[in-house]
Design a protein around this motif. Structure first.
Motif, mmCIF file in Angstrom:
data_model
loop_
_atom_site.group_PDB
_atom_site.id
_atom_site.type_symbol
_atom_site.label_atom_id
_atom_site.label_comp_id
_atom_site.label_asym_id
_atom_site.label_seq_id
_atom_site.Cartn_x
_atom_site.Cartn_y
_atom_site.Cartn_z
ATOM 1 N N ARG A 201 0.451 -1.318 -0.119
ATOM 2 C CA ARG A 201 0.188 -0.592 -0.071
ATOM 3 C C ARG A 201 0.880 1.299 0.113
ATOM 4 N NH1 ARG A 201 -4.739 -0.808 -2.162
ATOM 5 N NH2 ARG A 201 -5.614 -2.589 -1.628
ATOM 6 N N SER A 202 1.868 0.915 0.905
ATOM 7 C CA SER A 202 2.990 2.110 0.119
ATOM 8 C C SER A 202 3.930 2.943 -1.029
ATOM 9 C CB SER A 202 4.182 2.234 1.776
ATOM 10 O OG SER A 202 4.306 1.462 0.923
ATOM 11 N N THR A 203 2.863 1.922 -1.991
ATOM 12 C CA THR A 203 3.795 2.056 -3.061
ATOM 13 C C THR A 203 2.659 2.928 -3.548
ATOM 14 O OG1 THR A 203 2.892 0.073 -3.721
ATOM 15 C CG2 THR A 203 4.649 0.182 -3.820
ATOM 16 N N THR A 204 1.337 3.074 -3.229
ATOM 17 C CA THR A 204 0.487 4.024 -4.109
ATOM 18 C C THR A 204 0.582 4.331 -4.579
ATOM 19 O OG1 THR A 204 -1.373 2.783 -2.502
ATOM 20 C CG2 THR A 204 -1.574 4.670 -3.898
ATOM 21 N N ASP A 205 1.393 5.826 -4.105
ATOM 22 C CA ASP A 205 1.644 7.143 -4.341
ATOM 23 C C ASP A 205 3.722 7.409 -4.542
ATOM 24 O OD1 ASP A 205 -1.294 8.573 -3.861
ATOM 25 O OD2 ASP A 205 0.154 9.101 -1.663
ATOM 26 N N LEU A 206 3.906 6.902 -4.350
ATOM 27 C CA LEU A 206 5.355 6.640 -5.515
ATOM 28 C C LEU A 206 5.110 6.627 -6.797
ATOM 29 C CD1 LEU A 206 6.946 3.669 -2.985
ATOM 30 C CD2 LEU A 206 7.183 6.222 -3.209
ATOM 31 N N ARG A 207 6.553 6.909 -7.157
ATOM 32 C CA ARG A 207 6.655 7.330 -8.939
ATOM 33 C C ARG A 207 7.636 5.796 -9.040
ATOM 34 N NH1 ARG A 207 9.948 8.856 -13.354
ATOM 35 N NH2 ARG A 207 9.159 10.177 -14.454
ATOM 36 N N ALA A 208 7.370 4.663 -9.717
ATOM 37 C CA ALA A 208 7.915 3.753 -10.003
ATOM 38 C C ALA A 208 9.111 4.252 -10.897
ATOM 39 C CB ALA A 208 7.908 3.187 -11.288
ATOM 40 N N ARG A 209 10.604 3.149 -10.742
ATOM 41 C CA ARG A 209 11.392 3.593 -11.028
ATOM 42 C C ARG A 209 12.403 2.782 -11.543
ATOM 43 N NH1 ARG A 209 12.169 7.032 -5.924
ATOM 44 N NH2 ARG A 209 13.784 5.022 -5.323
ATOM 45 N N ARG A 210 11.560 1.767 -11.825
ATOM 46 C CA ARG A 210 12.107 0.244 -12.201
ATOM 47 C C ARG A 210 10.565 -0.755 -12.554
ATOM 48 N NH1 ARG A 210 17.523 -0.177 -12.605
ATOM 49 N NH2 ARG A 210 18.287 0.652 -10.405
ATOM 50 N N GLY A 211 11.059 -1.356 -13.441
ATOM 51 C CA GLY A 211 9.912 -1.969 -14.289
ATOM 52 C C GLY A 211 8.937 -1.497 -15.077
ATOM 53 N N ARG A 212 8.053 -2.232 -15.685
ATOM 54 C CA ARG A 212 7.181 -1.408 -16.535
ATOM 55 C C ARG A 212 6.513 -0.114 -16.366
ATOM 56 N NH1 ARG A 212 5.918 -5.589 -19.965
ATOM 57 N NH2 ARG A 212 7.626 -7.718 -20.739
ATOM 58 N N ALA A 213 6.057 -0.438 -14.931
ATOM 59 C CA ALA A 213 5.919 0.340 -14.197
ATOM 60 C C ALA A 213 6.529 2.467 -14.536
ATOM 61 C CB ALA A 213 5.067 0.620 -13.267
ATOM 62 N N SER A 214 7.748 2.301 -15.038
ATOM 63 C CA SER A 214 8.511 2.695 -14.841
ATOM 64 C C SER A 214 8.334 4.117 -16.003
ATOM 65 C CB SER A 214 10.541 2.573 -14.294
ATOM 66 O OG SER A 214 10.594 1.697 -15.108
ATOM 67 N N TYR A 215 8.203 2.735 -16.710
ATOM 68 C CA TYR A 215 7.619 3.953 -18.601
ATOM 69 C C TYR A 215 6.625 4.695 -18.253
ATOM 70 C CZ TYR A 215 11.069 -0.446 -19.506
ATOM 71 O OH TYR A 215 12.045 -0.422 -19.548
ATOM 72 N N THR A 216 5.742 4.620 -17.709
ATOM 73 C CA THR A 216 4.350 5.542 -17.688
ATOM 74 C C THR A 216 4.428 6.420 -16.799
ATOM 75 O OG1 THR A 216 3.563 4.528 -15.497
ATOM 76 C CG2 THR A 216 3.192 2.773 -17.905
ATOM 77 N N GLY A 217 5.559 6.923 -16.143
ATOM 78 C CA GLY A 217 6.054 8.171 -15.382
ATOM 79 C C GLY A 217 5.117 8.185 -13.651
ATOM 80 N N ASP A 218 4.575 9.070 -13.992
ATOM 81 C CA ASP A 218 3.514 9.926 -13.481
ATOM 82 C C ASP A 218 1.958 9.300 -13.353
ATOM 83 O OD1 ASP A 218 4.826 11.681 -11.799
ATOM 84 O OD2 ASP A 218 4.596 13.056 -13.315
#
Length: 233
Positions: free
Chosen positions: A183-200
């Motif tokens: 749940r702590s990842t909810t407001d994070l900006r992804a820096r690894r994995g596929r989600a990192s390509y989606t930015g904000d």
């Protein structure tokens, strides 16, 4: 929801039941995981996970029938986890498949080397080793919005339990910690994995892989039918 209790000792049967419940949980929550991954990734995570766990179920059936699983002791508590590891390492696509395979493999190795039946100490060792292996391969740290955000607190929670504690209790503690981390990842900006390509665009969405780590530990106790069923305390 199933009312089956979690394992009081990590016997072969208990681990078989754990993975069987996890497979059923994955199938139940796949639509929720897919929606999250469509927002934070490429949308294939839930489908890949279901495909993988369906294959694990077949591998477990073969194990129960007395075939497969190489040279492992087919009746040992590590054998079901080793079967799951082989499936995820060899057959599951996406970036997360091999990473879950590493976790299953390290858990299998830890249980296989422990006294019979293994318990909380082996769970703690295997989870810590699996977390370290995933971090080496994925180069992710806590805060990168990946499954590591759930694995690290789960590993710490298991390490904080008495080595002789009831594994069912230890797995519940790990599930709560993993859920909190996910749940702590909810407001994070992804820096690894596929989600990192989606930015904000991934902000506001918890990481599906991290939630799946929580589902894995929670499934040791019961089959979950929704992400809302994850334990909070």
């Amino acid at each position: 929801m199933s009312d089956q209790p979690g394992p009081k000792g990590l016997t072969h049967a208990a681990v078989m039941d754990w993975l069987t419940r996890f497979a059923a949980t994955v199938r139940s929550v796949e639509p929720e995981l897919t929606v999250l991954d469509q927002k934070a990734g490429d949308g294939d995570f839930g489908g890949n996970l279901v495909t993988g766990m369906d294959s694990v179920r077949r591998a477990l059936d073969s194990l129960a029938a007395g075939s497969g699983n190489g040279e492992r002791n087919r009746r040992g508590p590590d054998a079901p986890l080793d079967a799951a590891a082989r499936v995820f390492l060899d057959d599951v696509g996406g970036t997360s498949g091999p990473l879950f395979g590493l976790l299953f493999q390290e858990l299998a190795d830890a249980l296989g080397m422990a006294a019979d039946p293994p318990g909380t100490a082996a769970l703690a060792l295997g989870t810590a080793a699996g977390t370290a292996a995933i971090q080496r391969v994925g180069e992710a740290e806590v805060g990168d919005k990946t499954m590591v955000d759930a694995l690290v607190p789960a590993a710490r929670a298991l390490a904080s339990c008495e080595p002789t504690a009831d594994p069912a209790h230890a797995l519940h503690v790990a599930a709560v910690a993993a859920h909190r981390g996910a749940r702590s990842t909810t407001d994070l900006r992804a820096r690894r994995g596929r989600a990192s390509y989606t930015g904000d665009h991934a902000r506001g969405v918890p990481d599906p892989g991290a939630l799946t780590v929580a589902l894995l530990f929670a499934s040791a106790h019961t089959e979950l039918t929704s992400l809302s069923r994850l334990p909070v305390s």
